[in-house]
Design a protein around this motif. Structure first.
Motif: not given
Length: 241
Positions: A1-2, A39-40, A44-48, A89-91
């Motif tokens: 998810m961006t 997370i890349i 490609c930038f995925l999420m933060d 992802g980032v949880g």
């Protein structure tokens, strides 16, 4: 998810690479940019870690659909509805599900060992440590596309957050998941009355039609307000009872 960047961090600061892994699906990088973890994947930038409202809404929407009087899933003696989350992802999704006592078993399918490690013993543990300690929670290292086609396990809800939506996949192999055949595979891991919830960066009328063609009922879309631009959405659908 961006996820949208948090305006509070200085965009001129250079991101710090914390870890870089080469895995079976390419390169995965964990970066720190100001106060955010990012997370890349394959550049490609995925999420933060800037927000999380979309991930939380994804989980809440699935639970809300299960509790609707016109189509709840049958628990058949289970302590609570069981959910499969596609993508760690980032949880945010995992942490939010574990904070909700109404959920029973919580399973997360994540294909990147690096991301699992960052949660178990790395910087992302600050977001997911409590959830991982919850006895209801399990993380399995598996590609979700493979899992929904091969597992014998079934769930009351399936929350998909492995791409930026049906029309914006992270990897080419994920495209099949949003086809009629892929959605039929998703339905096979859902119990009768089970809910499929799919996060997307924008609405997709074509995807809604594909859900209906795959046999899902009660297909609808919920908007998630964002700071700017087109709202995020959650596509919701129910496997017939």
């Amino acid at each position: 998810m961006t996820t949208a960047y948090d305006a509070s961090h200085n965009s001129h600061d250079s991101p710090e690479v914390i870890d870089r892994r080469e895995g079976p699906y390419g390169e995965v990088v964990l970066r720190r940019h100001g106060g955010l973890l990012q997370i890349i994947a394959n550049g490609c930038f995925l999420m933060d870690t800037s927000d999380g409202r979309s991930e939380r809404r994804l989980v809440d929407a699935a639970l809300g659909a299960l509790n609707r009087p016109d189509g709840p899933a049958r628990l058949d003696g289970r302590t609570g509805p069981e959910v499969l989350i596609g993508g760690l992802g980032v949880g945010f999704s995992l942490a939010h599900a574990a904070a909700e006592p109404r959920w029973g078993r919580i399973t997360v399918a994540e294909r990147e060992q690096a991301i699992i490690d960052w949660h178990r013993s790395g910087p992302l543990a600050e977001l997911s440590a409590d959830a991982l300690a919850d006895p209801r929670t399990a993380i399995i290292e598996v590609d979700l596309v493979t899992y929904v086609n091969e597992t014998s396990d079934t769930y009351d809800a399936l929350c998909l957050d492995i791409d930026n939506g049906p029309e914006w996949t992270v990897t080419q192999g994920n495209e099949s998941l949003y086809s009629e055949a892929g959605l039929t595979a998703c339905a096979r891991v859902l119990r009768p009355g089970g809910v499929l919830a799919v996060w997307s960066a924008k609405p997709s009328p074509d995807f809604a039609r594909t859900l209906r063609n795959a046999g899902f009922q009660q297909v609808r879309t919920e908007e998630i307000p964002v700071a700017r631009g087109v709202p995020d959405v959650v596509h919701l659908a129910v496997r017939p009872g």
